[in-house]
Structures are given as structure tokens and as C-alpha cells.
Design a protein around this motif. Structure first.
Motif, PDB file in Angstrom:
ATOM      1  N   TRP A  94      30.331  -3.388  -3.882  1.00 38.88           N
ATOM      2  CA  TRP A  94      30.524  -4.285  -5.012  1.00 38.88           C
ATOM      3  C   TRP A  94      29.892  -3.619  -6.222  1.00 38.88           C
ATOM      4  CZ3 TRP A  94      27.762  -9.676  -5.431  1.00 38.88           C
ATOM      5  CH2 TRP A  94      28.256 -10.380  -6.531  1.00 38.88           C
TER       6      TRP A  94
ATOM      7  N   GLU B  46      32.068   3.247 -12.493  1.00 43.08           N
ATOM      8  CA  GLU B  46      33.308   3.378 -11.728  1.00 43.08           C
ATOM      9  C   GLU B  46      33.083   4.397 -10.612  1.00 43.08           C
ATOM     10  OE1 GLU B  46      37.823   3.602 -13.143  1.00 43.08           O
ATOM     11  OE2 GLU B  46      36.752   5.471 -13.531  1.00 43.08           O
TER      12      GLU B  46
ATOM     13  N   HIS C 298      36.873   6.313  -4.470  1.00 39.76           N
ATOM     14  CA  HIS C 298      36.798   6.271  -2.999  1.00 39.76           C
ATOM     15  C   HIS C 298      38.015   6.987  -2.437  1.00 39.76           C
ATOM     16  CE1 HIS C 298      36.628   4.357   1.053  1.00 39.76           C
ATOM     17  NE2 HIS C 298      37.928   4.457   0.936  1.00 39.76           N
TER      18      HIS C 298
ATOM     19  N   VAL D 253      37.081   2.048  -7.851  1.00 39.09           N
ATOM     20  CA  VAL D 253      36.353   0.788  -7.781  1.00 39.09           C
ATOM     21  C   VAL D 253      35.684   0.584  -9.135  1.00 39.09           C
ATOM     22  CG1 VAL D 253      34.664  -0.572  -6.506  1.00 39.09           C
ATOM     23  CG2 VAL D 253      35.945   1.237  -5.338  1.00 39.09           C
TER      24      VAL D 253
ATOM     25  N   GLU E  72      34.740  -5.527  -8.997  1.00 38.11           N
ATOM     26  CA  GLU E  72      35.647  -5.354  -7.858  1.00 38.11           C
ATOM     27  C   GLU E  72      34.865  -5.089  -6.575  1.00 38.11           C
ATOM     28  OE1 GLU E  72      39.411  -3.467 -10.312  1.00 38.11           O
ATOM     29  OE2 GLU E  72      38.337  -2.180  -8.904  1.00 38.11           O
TER      30      GLU E  72
ATOM     31  N   ASN F 166      35.275  -3.161  -2.779  1.00 37.55           N
ATOM     32  CA  ASN F 166      36.030  -2.226  -1.964  1.00 37.55           C
ATOM     33  C   ASN F 166      35.611  -2.487  -0.522  1.00 37.55           C
ATOM     34  OD1 ASN F 166      37.761  -0.029  -1.365  1.00 37.55           O
ATOM     35  ND2 ASN F 166      35.976   1.288  -1.161  1.00 37.55           N
TER      36      ASN F 166
ATOM     37  N   GLU G 163      32.546   8.980  -1.671  1.00 38.50           N
ATOM     38  CA  GLU G 163      32.370   8.112  -2.830  1.00 38.50           C
ATOM     39  C   GLU G 163      31.735   8.938  -3.941  1.00 38.50           C
ATOM     40  OE1 GLU G 163      31.109   3.874  -1.062  1.00 38.50           O
ATOM     41  OE2 GLU G 163      30.004   5.588  -0.247  1.00 38.50           O
TER      42      GLU G 163
END
Length: 144
Positions: free
Chosen positions: A83, A88, A91, A101, A105, A107, A119
């Protein structure tokens, strides 16, 4: 209680109503990587329900810290819930999923019988801030 501490449900020590879990700092991805504050697991409590990891990172000045750069690594038998509050993250995983992400948002990645993912914070990210929670999932043997 600080904003990084977590109240854990479940059995409590005698005379206590709330168990307060204080996070510890952990390098994510190696000794020169970004630092997360990890609340779970701890020696005294490895789980809260199905949750087995709880990490909070940031707010970090990416120009100073280098941001997130976690190379591909495997997961089996769990779901990660990322979260993002600020910044940003890109992924990528071994199932071919490529997702950006963004703040607000979630993921969700499921690593049932195995998945590998990376990531990385994006070049446009100035401040990175978010949490990642891991939940155990039951793995059942394949029936033929």
C-alpha cells in the motif's frame, strides 16, 4: 504509543490488556538498501492471525536514501499487500505481471506454489512512503 507501534490482539501477559509491538529497523534488500520498520515478526509474536510480516517504510527522501531497489526474489505460500502513500513503485513478477503502484493503490501478489518478483521506485519518485503486509495462505497438495 507511537504511530509505528501496533496493538496486537490475542493472549496478553497477566495484568495487561494490550500488547504493544515496537518495530525494529531492517535493511530491505541488503546492507546498503532502504530501511523498513518491521513490526512483525518478533521473537515474542510471529503472527497476528494470518499476518506474518508488517513493514512500514518512509517517508524517505529518495535523493538521499536511493529509494527502493529490491531485485527479483521468490515467495511461496503467502500474499503480499503493498500500500503506497507517496511515490511510485514498479512491480514485475515471474508470471509476466508488470504494474505501476501509485499513491492510494494496493498491489496484491499471491505466491501460492511460487512466484518471483522485483520492486523498484521509479525515477520520478522524490518521496517514498508505504507499507507492506504479508499474509500466509494455506497450500494444498495437488490432487490428480
Amino acid at each position: 504509543m507511537s504511530s509505528d507501534q501496533v496493538r496486537a490482539p490475542g493472549p496478553q501477559p497477566a495484568g495487561s490488556r494490550v500488547e504493544v509491538l515496537t518495530p525494529r529497523e531492517v535493511p530491505l534488500g541488503g546492507p546498503r538498501a532502504m530501511t523498513v520498520r518491521r513490526t512483525l515478526p518478533q521473537r515474542a509474536r510471529t503472527l497476528i492471525g494470518a499476518w506474518c510480516f508488517a513493514d512500514h517504510y518512509g517517508p524517505d527522501d529518495v535523493a538521499r536514501t536511493g529509494g527502493m531497489d529490491v531485485p527479483p526474489h521468490p515467495h511461496t505460500g503467502l500474499q503480499t499487500v503493498s500500500w503506497l502513500f507517496t511515490g511510485e513503485i514498479e512491480h514485475r513478477d515471474s508470471l509476466g505481471v508488470h504494474a505501476m503502484v501509485r499513491p492510494g493503490e494496493l498491489n496484491l501478489m499471491t505466491g501460492g506454489h511460487g512466484i518471483s518478483h522485483s520492486e523498484v521506485s521509479t525515477p520520478g519518485t522524490r518521496i517514498l512512503h508505504g507499507v507492506q503486509l504479508w499474509a500466509l495462505i494455506p497450500i494444498r497438495p495437488c490432487r490428480r
